[in-house]
Design a protein around this motif. Structure first.
Motif: not given
Lengths: 246, 752
Positions: B3-7, B304-311, B354-358
């Protein structure tokens, strides 16, 4: 069978007046000459093969013999396949028509108001087969002349008596026989096409083969004459119900 | 962590992500324009199904599956004026490319005979229509006394007649039906006209599908937009989810256009689903970013992004499982396609969230303003409501569980009353012209649902023709069956006119002779094959009742078994058989897809919570809601149909999301050492807010389907809204209550 497709013709008028054919002629004159060619023989006997092909390409073959005298007397008898051998049709003046079914040993009269019904599963309707002279039935109009043909548009004189709105017929300039006819239905749509292959036998021009294609159903019938004799002086006795059931 | 890598990637290349997204969208929007509509429900029948195969084979070889019925209503059909109108319609219909055979009173084959002779021709001379009263009266008496015409071509009260137009195979049926209707209407005949039959039904389906997509899709978007705005009071919070959804729709439909997949009655709901579901992912992402920033200031975007990606990922995966459950075991191809392409759409919405919006949000300068605004203005009512819920959950967890159990028990009784509906005409609203026409045709002329019996054997043999007669007699002994016609009828009629009685001849030669007379008649192509070794009995079935269809099909099959010989074999097809298969498949695919969805979702949430028990707790709200859903359907008489059969699995997929958000928040707090009470309170306050807003926005989106002209889609909208409410409220009441009771029990156990 159908007079126009069948058989032979006498080109007496052209023989007698050879120059007339070369002159410009009215549509009515051309059509009358065509009729004269079609109805030239006094009588005839023909053996014919009928090949019917449906839109899927399935093809069946029937054979029949036919006697005709003048315009209005005709007897047709199927000879093949075995299951249909012996079935006969008799056509007499005043639209009288009879059928004979050998398995029943009986004849039955067929109603005359069935002009747009097909004749024995072919693509020819009873109207296509009727022995009326075109010059009596249609009003012609010469629409084009080519090097070898006259192209005539024929409009039924009595539209209520025809399932066609018009015919476009191609008539040979020199011999006055028809080579090609396009039929249009009441909605003005091309519905059928007749192509004849002519050959001179003796003094008559014969349609050795005639192929009618139903352009809407994509179904066609090819009639081919395998044997033909003319002017045998057939007696009226040959065209009776007694003869039909024999 | 992944998740952190994606973020990190998203935050490192935001411009690239935005440009790539816009580029792909432009490219795929080109293919959206290539999309076509396929309103033909029956083109979706499975290729390996025997009933469907026979139905298609008969349609292709003998015609009849695509039958247009043009009804004419008049005071009395037997007048020269009406006959002339029928003739005009008949002649006009025959000229349209794609039209096969046309049959009406003015060109139908008629076999008559008496001592005078035989007529194998037409019922009336089309070139000389009867005009004298005596002629018309005699025609009326003749037609109404001939079983072949009465009730089939002409209603028994002689006030309605029908022109039957058979369409060719391998053509665009709706296009030909449309031309037919246009051309016939343009004639301007004085009688009232009705256009019925499958091609016109398909044509109407096509119009309705297009209307739904072009009208209901945008209206849904607008509705959700308004609900979001009133929930969040922030223009940006509204625009981002809408942008995500619009792009997801373009990608999904673009892909369908690229792959040549046509829009069906079911796939037409995809935009509405994506609008309703896809917006939630963006909403959760934004909400989390705002919440985190509000508390910890700037530079916490990554956290924030890292946290929410999973759910978000798990909510999307579980929703995907709900839709993927349609891909397997669906009877109709369009339901599988629906499963596949909605999944694609959801995957796209997830990816964009998880990509475009952030990436977009990383450019905004003052993100907290919105949140602050949101937390101030927003929803004091909502906050108070959630606080009240929290209090109730803490004070009366057992009572909440008992209320749910009570509700479930009441609604379970309704499940036993649940019905199924497969009658396509009922899919239109009662005031829809096509439904009115079908009802009139059914009432006056016995309906438009074809029934076929294929009988194989040597058709020149008397015993085979006699068996056809026997089968037809048995077929017509069912009161629902009308308009039966077979080669046996024609042979008997010919035998009669030859003066030997209305029977099948005992002699093969006679049969051959009679057959010769019928050669070339169009009707033969519908009744027998070229090789004369297969005959079809055509009839229509005039009832929509499944019990009658079931009884009919089972009795006919028993008749076949009893009469089958070495030389004669039978097969039954047509609408009753197909609808039965369809009906059984609805039940089968309902059970299969539900089971599959439940298992997959249970596995996913168990994996997320790293506990099977927690997974089971998480799915409890949605399972309870399903019981209520099916009970509700039974109680208010909403049947399982082409669209409502989808609701269960879709609801599992969407409804589980609420539990996931609650569970995820609770787990996160527990990991930080907080008590369960604090974690639950936190979860209801934070996740509960998104959940409630989402419940209302999704429900509002689906309720827009009430505007659809198709009844199943209306029901679909209502039912999804009901389950969203159920599972949403279940996740903030039932789930926390279960967790609290569970902990109480554990504590008790420990103390003991």
């Amino acid at each position: 069978m159908h007079e126009r497709i069948k058989y032979l013709l006498l080109l007496s008028s052209i023989c007698i007046f050879p120059t007339i054919a070369c002159l410009a002629q009215s549509a009515q004159e051309i059509l009358m000459k065509y009729d004269k060619v079609v109805f030239a023989p006094l009588d005839q006997y023909a053996e014919i093969t009928i090949q019917i092909t449906d839109k899927k390409g399935n093809s069946s073959i029937r054979k029949a013999s036919m006697l005709q005298k003048g315009k209005h007397k005709r007897i047709t008898r199927f000879t093949s396949p075995a299951s249909q051998a012996g079935i006969g049709f008799l056509s007499l003046p005043n639209e009288l028509m009879y059928i004979y079914l050998p398995a029943f040993g009986k004849e039955r009269r067929i109603a005359s108001h069935i002009k747009n019904q097909t004749f024995a599963g072919t693509d020819f309707t009873y109207e296509d087969m009727e022995a009326l002279a075109y010059s009596d039935k249609y009003n012609p109009k010469l629409i084009r002349t080519t090097e070898s043909s006259y192209i005539l548009e024929l409009i039924p004189k009595n539209p209520r008596n025809s399932e066609y709105s018009k015919l476009i017929i191609t008539i040979d300039k020199k011999e006055f026989y028809g080579t090609n006819t396009i039929y249009y239905n009441k909605s003005g749509q091309k519905c059928k096409k007749l192509v004849t292959k002519m050959e001179k036998r003796g003094i008559y021009w014969i349609a050795l083969s005639a192929e009618m294609t139903d352009l809407i159903k994509n179904h066609k019938t090819k009639m081919t004459i395998t044997k033909i004799t003319h002017d045998q002086k057939l007696s009226d006795e040959e065209f009776t119900i007694r003869k039909l059931v024999q | 962590m992944v998740t952190e890598k994606i973020t990190s990637l998203v935050l490192r290349y935001p411009k690239l992500i935005i440009i790539a997204t816009i580029g792909i969208t432009i490219l795929l929007s080109f293919f959206v324009s290539k999309l076509e509509v396929n309103p033909d429900v029956f083109s979706n029948l499975p290729e390996d199904d025997k009933t469907a195969q026979l139905f298609n084979k008969i349609g292709e070889e003998y015609g009849g599956n695509y039958l247009c019925l043009i009804g004419l209503k008049a005071e009395d059909v037997f007048t020269t004026q009406v006959l002339s109108s029928i003739k005009q319609i008949t002649d006009s219909a025959r000229t349209i490319a794609g039209v096969g055979a046309v049959n009406s009173l003015t060109n139908i084959l008629d076999i008559q005979g008496d001592e005078w002779g035989i007529v194998i021709g037409q019922l009336v001379d089309p070139y000389n229509l009867p005009h004298r009263t005596s002629q018309l009266d005699s025609l009326k008496t003749y037609v109404l006394n001939k079983a072949l015409y009465k009730g089939g071509l002409v209603s028994p009260d002689a006030k309605m007649t029908v022109v039957l137009v058979r369409l060719e195979e391998d053509i665009d049926k709706t296009e030909v039906a449309s031309k037919l209707k246009e051309k016939i209407t343009a004639i301007g005949i004085p009688e009232k006209l009705f256009f019925g039959g499958q091609p016109f039904v398909m044509m109407e389906f096509g119009h309705v599908i297009l209307r739904d997509i072009t009208f209901i899709g945008p209206v849904t978007l607008l509705f959700i937009l308004l609900v979001l705005y009133f929930g969040l009071r922030s223009l940006r919070a509204v625009l981002f989810p809408v942008l995500t959804v619009v792009i997801s729709c373009i990608w999904t439909f673009g892909l369908m256009g690229l792959l040549g997949v046509k829009i069906s009655i079911i796939t037409s709901v995809i935009p509405i689903l994506l609008v309703a579901i896809g917006s939630a992912y963006t909403l959760h992402m934004m909400n989390r970013i705002y919440e985190t920033k509000a508390k910890k200031g700037e530079n916490t975007l990554k956290k924030a992004i890292s946290f929410i990606i999973v759910p978000i990922f798990f909510t999307a995966i579980t929703t995907l499982f709900g839709f993927m459950s349609f891909v397997f075991g669906s009877y109709l191809d369009m339901i599988s396609k629906f499963g596949i392409f909605t999944s694609v759409g959801i995957a796209v919405a997830l990816l964009l969230s998880i990509t475009f919006v952030p990436a977009l949000m990383s450019f905004s300068r003052n993100n907290t303003r919105n949140t602050t605004k949101t937390s101030e203005a927003d929803s004091q009512l909502l906050t108070r409501f959630l606080k009240a819920i929290t209090r109730t959950v803490f004070n009366h967890p057992e009572r909440i569980v008992w209320i749910w159990i009570f509700l479930i028990l009441i609604f379970i009784l309704g499940i036993f009353r649940l019905e199924r509906s497969v009658n396509i005409t009922d899919y239109f609203k009662k005031d829809n012209p096509i439904r009115i026409t079908e009802n009139i045709l059914q009432e006056k002329l016995g309906g438009t649902s074809p029934v076929y019996i294929s009988i194989k054997g040597d058709l020149l043999q008397p015993e085979v023709l006699k068996m056809i007669r026997k089968t037809e007699d048995y077929l017509t002994s069912f009161p629902e069956v009308v308009h039966a016609q077979s080669i046996a009828d024609l042979i008997e009629e010919m035998h009669f006119v030859m003066g030997e009685g209305r029977t099948i001849p005992d002699d093969k030669e006679k049969i051959s002779n009679l057959w010769f007379l019928l050669e070339g008649q169009d009707v033969l192509q519908r009744l027998v094959n070229y090789e004369k070794n297969e005959a079809i009995i055509h009839a229509t079935f005039g009832s929509d009742e499944m019990d009658k269809m079931r009884d009919f099909v089972s009795k006919m099959n028993a008749f076949f078994i009893a009469n089958e010989t070495e030389n004669i074999s039978f097969e039954l097809s047509g609408m009753p058989s197909l609808l039965l298969c369809f009906d059984e498949s609805i039940l089968r695919s309902q059970l299969q897809s539900l089971a599959l969805a439940i298992i997959l979702v249970l596995l996913a949430v168990s994996l997320l919570g790293r506990s099977f028990k927690m997974g089971f707790f998480a799915i409890t709200p949605i399972l309870s809601t399903l019981c209520i859903l099916y009970g509700f359907m039974g109680i208010v008489s909403i049947p399982l149909d082409l669209a409502t059969v989808l609701v269960g699995s879709i609801s599992i997929g969407i409804g589980i999301d609420y539990s996931i958000h609650i569970m995820n928040q609770v787990n996160a707090d527990r990991k930080q050492g907080r008590s369960l009470q604090t974690a639950i309170s936190h979860a209801i306050q934070i996740s509960g807010k998104s959940i409630i807003i989402n419940v209302f926005s999704v429900s509002a989106g689906f309720l827009v389907l009430i505007l659809s002209s198709l009844v199943p889609l209306q029901r679909f909208g209502i039912l999804v809204a009901v389950t969203m409410l159920g599972s949403g409220f279940g996740s903030v009441t039932l789930l926390p209550s279960i967790l609290l009771i569970h902990e109480k029990l554990i504590n008790k156990h420990h103390h003991a």
